[in-house]
Design a protein around this motif. Structure first.
Motif, PDB file in Angstrom:
ATOM      1  N   ASP A  66       0.737  -1.287   0.229  1.00 40.93           N
ATOM      2  CA  ASP A  66      -0.106  -0.126   0.307  1.00 40.93           C
ATOM      3  C   ASP A  66       0.690   1.224   0.142  1.00 40.93           C
ATOM      4  O   ASP A  66       0.489   2.688  -0.402  1.00 40.93           O
ATOM      5  CB  ASP A  66      -1.502   0.353   1.025  1.00 40.93           C
ATOM      6  N   ALA A  67       1.462   1.141   1.320  1.00 44.55           N
ATOM      7  CA  ALA A  67       2.649   2.732   0.479  1.00 44.55           C
ATOM      8  C   ALA A  67       3.354   2.714  -0.792  1.00 44.55           C
ATOM      9  O   ALA A  67       3.604   3.882  -1.029  1.00 44.55           O
ATOM     10  CB  ALA A  67       4.282   2.267   1.556  1.00 44.55           C
ATOM     11  N   LEU A  68       4.082   1.621  -1.423  1.00 48.82           N
ATOM     12  CA  LEU A  68       4.255   1.828  -2.408  1.00 48.82           C
ATOM     13  C   LEU A  68       3.222   2.458  -3.932  1.00 48.82           C
ATOM     14  O   LEU A  68       3.949   3.098  -4.764  1.00 48.82           O
ATOM     15  CB  LEU A  68       4.820   0.464  -3.287  1.00 48.82           C
ATOM     16  N   THR A  69       1.725   2.087  -3.061  1.00 48.75           N
ATOM     17  CA  THR A  69       1.146   2.534  -4.337  1.00 48.75           C
ATOM     18  C   THR A  69       0.543   3.750  -3.999  1.00 48.75           C
ATOM     19  O   THR A  69       0.507   4.719  -4.892  1.00 48.75           O
ATOM     20  CB  THR A  69       0.003   1.198  -3.790  1.00 48.75           C
ATOM     21  N   SER A  70       0.799   4.324  -2.731  1.00 50.14           N
ATOM     22  CA  SER A  70       0.250   5.729  -2.228  1.00 50.14           C
ATOM     23  C   SER A  70       0.929   5.645  -0.726  1.00 50.14           C
ATOM     24  O   SER A  70       0.371   5.612  -0.085  1.00 50.14           O
ATOM     25  CB  SER A  70      -1.014   5.450  -2.210  1.00 50.14           C
ATOM     26  N   PRO A  71       1.940   6.015  -0.683  1.00 47.97           N
ATOM     27  CA  PRO A  71       1.885   6.742   0.654  1.00 47.97           C
ATOM     28  C   PRO A  71       1.711   7.969   0.935  1.00 47.97           C
ATOM     29  O   PRO A  71       3.422   8.843   1.553  1.00 47.97           O
ATOM     30  CB  PRO A  71       4.220   6.904   0.137  1.00 47.97           C
ATOM     31  N   ASP A  72       0.662   7.621   1.314  1.00 41.34           N
ATOM     32  CA  ASP A  72       0.345   8.986   2.306  1.00 41.34           C
ATOM     33  C   ASP A  72      -0.472   8.565   2.854  1.00 41.34           C
ATOM     34  O   ASP A  72      -1.049   7.792   3.363  1.00 41.34           O
ATOM     35  CB  ASP A  72      -1.220   9.448   1.020  1.00 41.34           C
ATOM     36  N   GLU A  73       0.288   9.702   4.483  1.00 40.47           N
ATOM     37  CA  GLU A  73      -0.738   8.961   5.425  1.00 40.47           C
ATOM     38  C   GLU A  73      -2.139   9.111   5.742  1.00 40.47           C
ATOM     39  O   GLU A  73      -2.143   8.231   6.633  1.00 40.47           O
ATOM     40  CB  GLU A  73      -0.158  10.521   6.307  1.00 40.47           C
ATOM     41  N   GLY A  74      -2.745   9.572   4.785  1.00 42.35           N
ATOM     42  CA  GLY A  74      -4.463   9.260   4.565  1.00 42.35           C
ATOM     43  C   GLY A  74      -4.661   8.596   4.760  1.00 42.35           C
ATOM     44  O   GLY A  74      -5.788   7.502   4.739  1.00 42.35           O
ATOM     45  N   TYR A  75      -3.936   7.683   3.889  1.00 38.42           N
ATOM     46  CA  TYR A  75      -4.274   6.269   2.821  1.00 38.42           C
ATOM     47  C   TYR A  75      -3.483   5.511   4.036  1.00 38.42           C
ATOM     48  O   TYR A  75      -4.608   4.733   4.159  1.00 38.42           O
ATOM     49  CB  TYR A  75      -3.097   6.167   1.255  1.00 38.42           C
ATOM     50  N   LYS A  76      -3.332   5.420   4.519  1.00 37.62           N
ATOM     51  CA  LYS A  76      -2.892   4.534   5.328  1.00 37.62           C
ATOM     52  C   LYS A  76      -3.429   4.833   6.535  1.00 37.62           C
ATOM     53  O   LYS A  76      -4.139   3.327   6.880  1.00 37.62           O
ATOM     54  CB  LYS A  76      -1.488   5.098   6.689  1.00 37.62           C
ATOM     55  N   ASN A  77      -4.345   5.746   6.761  1.00 40.55           N
ATOM     56  CA  ASN A  77      -4.795   5.297   8.120  1.00 40.55           C
ATOM     57  C   ASN A  77      -6.627   4.939   7.393  1.00 40.55           C
ATOM     58  O   ASN A  77      -7.216   4.149   8.486  1.00 40.55           O
ATOM     59  CB  ASN A  77      -5.621   7.626   8.718  1.00 40.55           C
ATOM     60  N   ASP A  78      -6.934   5.452   6.278  1.00 38.85           N
ATOM     61  CA  ASP A  78      -7.922   4.691   6.025  1.00 38.85           C
ATOM     62  C   ASP A  78      -7.787   3.222   5.986  1.00 38.85           C
ATOM     63  O   ASP A  78      -9.002   2.811   6.086  1.00 38.85           O
ATOM     64  CB  ASP A  78      -7.871   5.371   4.167  1.00 38.85           C
ATOM     65  N   ASN A  79      -6.972   3.194   5.137  1.00 38.78           N
ATOM     66  CA  ASN A  79      -7.070   0.942   5.640  1.00 38.78           C
ATOM     67  C   ASN A  79      -6.619   0.744   6.942  1.00 38.78           C
ATOM     68  O   ASN A  79      -7.404  -0.500   6.641  1.00 38.78           O
ATOM     69  CB  ASN A  79      -4.965   0.887   4.284  1.00 38.78           C
ATOM     70  N   ILE A  80      -6.550   1.180   7.682  1.00 42.88           N
ATOM     71  CA  ILE A  80      -6.100   0.717   9.034  1.00 42.88           C
ATOM     72  C   ILE A  80      -7.637   0.789   9.385  1.00 42.88           C
ATOM     73  O   ILE A  80      -8.335  -0.323  10.441  1.00 42.88           O
ATOM     74  CB  ILE A  80      -5.300   1.947   9.718  1.00 42.88           C
ATOM     75  N   ARG A  81      -8.147   2.093   9.183  1.00 49.83           N
ATOM     76  CA  ARG A  81     -10.351   1.638   9.442  1.00 49.83           C
ATOM     77  C   ARG A  81     -10.903   1.040   9.144  1.00 49.83           C
ATOM     78  O   ARG A  81     -11.288   0.080   9.395  1.00 49.83           O
ATOM     79  CB  ARG A  81     -10.817   2.580   9.028  1.00 49.83           C
ATOM     80  N   LEU A  82     -10.367   0.402   7.419  1.00 51.49           N
ATOM     81  CA  LEU A  82     -10.627  -0.769   6.810  1.00 51.49           C
ATOM     82  C   LEU A  82     -10.312  -1.826   7.760  1.00 51.49           C
ATOM     83  O   LEU A  82     -11.964  -3.052   7.428  1.00 51.49           O
ATOM     84  CB  LEU A  82     -10.451  -0.589   5.156  1.00 51.49           C
ATOM     85  N   ILE A  83      -8.997  -1.861   7.948  1.00 55.61           N
ATOM     86  CA  ILE A  83      -8.815  -3.809   8.636  1.00 55.61           C
ATOM     87  C   ILE A  83      -9.629  -3.379   9.838  1.00 55.61           C
ATOM     88  O   ILE A  83     -10.443  -4.987  10.066  1.00 55.61           O
ATOM     89  CB  ILE A  83      -7.557  -3.532   8.973  1.00 55.61           C
ATOM     90  N   ARG A  84      -9.746  -2.627  11.183  1.00 58.64           N
ATOM     91  CA  ARG A  84     -10.572  -2.366  11.858  1.00 58.64           C
ATOM     92  C   ARG A  84     -12.084  -2.733  11.516  1.00 58.64           C
ATOM     93  O   ARG A  84     -12.910  -3.017  12.285  1.00 58.64           O
ATOM     94  CB  ARG A  84     -10.921  -1.296  12.511  1.00 58.64           C
ATOM     95  N   TYR A  85     -13.134  -1.988  10.523  1.00 61.86           N
ATOM     96  CA  TYR A  85     -14.591  -2.278  10.023  1.00 61.86           C
ATOM     97  C   TYR A  85     -14.240  -3.755   9.331  1.00 61.86           C
ATOM     98  O   TYR A  85     -15.162  -5.001  10.034  1.00 61.86           O
ATOM     99  CB  TYR A  85     -14.977  -1.338   8.926  1.00 61.86           C
ATOM    100  N   ASP A  86     -13.707  -4.439   9.087  1.00 63.05           N
ATOM    101  CA  ASP A  86     -13.598  -5.295   8.303  1.00 63.05           C
ATOM    102  C   ASP A  86     -13.841  -6.689   9.507  1.00 63.05           C
ATOM    103  O   ASP A  86     -14.342  -7.566   9.387  1.00 63.05           O
ATOM    104  CB  ASP A  86     -12.352  -6.292   7.041  1.00 63.05           C
ATOM    105  N   LEU A  87     -12.405  -6.509  10.379  1.00 57.12           N
ATOM    106  CA  LEU A  87     -12.130  -7.077  12.010  1.00 57.12           C
ATOM    107  C   LEU A  87     -14.175  -7.185  13.129  1.00 57.12           C
ATOM    108  O   LEU A  87     -14.156  -8.261  13.133  1.00 57.12           O
ATOM    109  CB  LEU A  87     -11.544  -6.925  11.919  1.00 57.12           C
ATOM    110  N   GLU A  88     -14.411  -5.982  12.657  1.00 59.21           N
ATOM    111  CA  GLU A  88     -15.716  -5.658  13.009  1.00 59.21           C
ATOM    112  C   GLU A  88     -17.050  -6.391  12.367  1.00 59.21           C
ATOM    113  O   GLU A  88     -18.064  -7.436  13.064  1.00 59.21           O
ATOM    114  CB  GLU A  88     -16.346  -4.214  13.072  1.00 59.21           C
TER     115      GLU A  88
END
Length: 180
Positions: A66-88
């Motif tokens: 994901d960092a190689l795709t888009s090394p953006d802090e917002g992109y990282k935070n969105d993906n972390i939220r997606l991990i949490r939502y998928d787990l939920e």
């Protein structure tokens, strides 16, 4: 001419022999036997094991890519939220599965006890206690997701580490290899 080819196709069709059918049945019986060990079945990949499988994914590699795709802090935070939502979502799915399985177990325990199948009822009660332990473990995982601790936090930390490695790789490839 068309009629003859239709009849020829039907004639050439291969029907399974009795030996092939018996071999398939033996294979199915073998699969059932391998899933049972002294009366206790091995997990079938359902329930809490879905959560464990999700948590054992390689989130570090995902973060790196994901960092190689888009090394953006917002992109990282969105993906972390997606991990949490998928787990939920997965936790809610497992809780629904466990509730349905508990209803089935209770029905079978009551109906088999009325029929006098004492040994079967005892096996079902063992399964029920195992299921109750899994339900408690899912509650713990849900609590750890809410408090950002435990196994759930492991996935997020692995993702962050992978993302940082990806960003470091980009920097190394673009700036640190250049000569001044």
């Amino acid at each position: 001419m068309g009629w003859f080819t239709v009849f020829k196709r039907k004639k050439d069709a291969v029907l399974p022999t009795a030996a092939a059918v018996q071999q398939a049945a033996d294979t199915a019986d073998t699969k059932v036997d391998t899933k049972r060990l002294n009366g206790a079945s091995v997990h079938d990949g359902q329930g809490i094991f879905l959560i464990y499988n999700y948590l054992q994914q390689d989130f570090e590699e995902k973060g790196y890519h994901d960092a190689l795709t888009s090394p953006d802090e917002g992109y990282k935070n969105d993906n972390i939220r997606l991990i949490r939502y998928d787990l939920e979502i997965l936790i809610h799915q497992v809780k629904t599965y466990h509730a349905s399985l508990m209803k089935d177990l209770e029905f079978h325990i009551h109906s088999r006890s009325r029929a006098g199948l004492i040994d079967l009822v005892d096996e079902l009660k063992i399964k029920q206690t195992d299921l109750l332990a899994h339900i408690d473990k899912v509650r713990e995982l849900e609590d750890s997701l809410q408090t950002n601790s435990g196994l759930c936090e492991r996935a997020i930390l692995a993702y962050k580490r992978g993302f940082m490695k990806g960003m470091a790789s980009i920097t190394h490839a673009h700036l640190l290899t250049k000569k001044f």
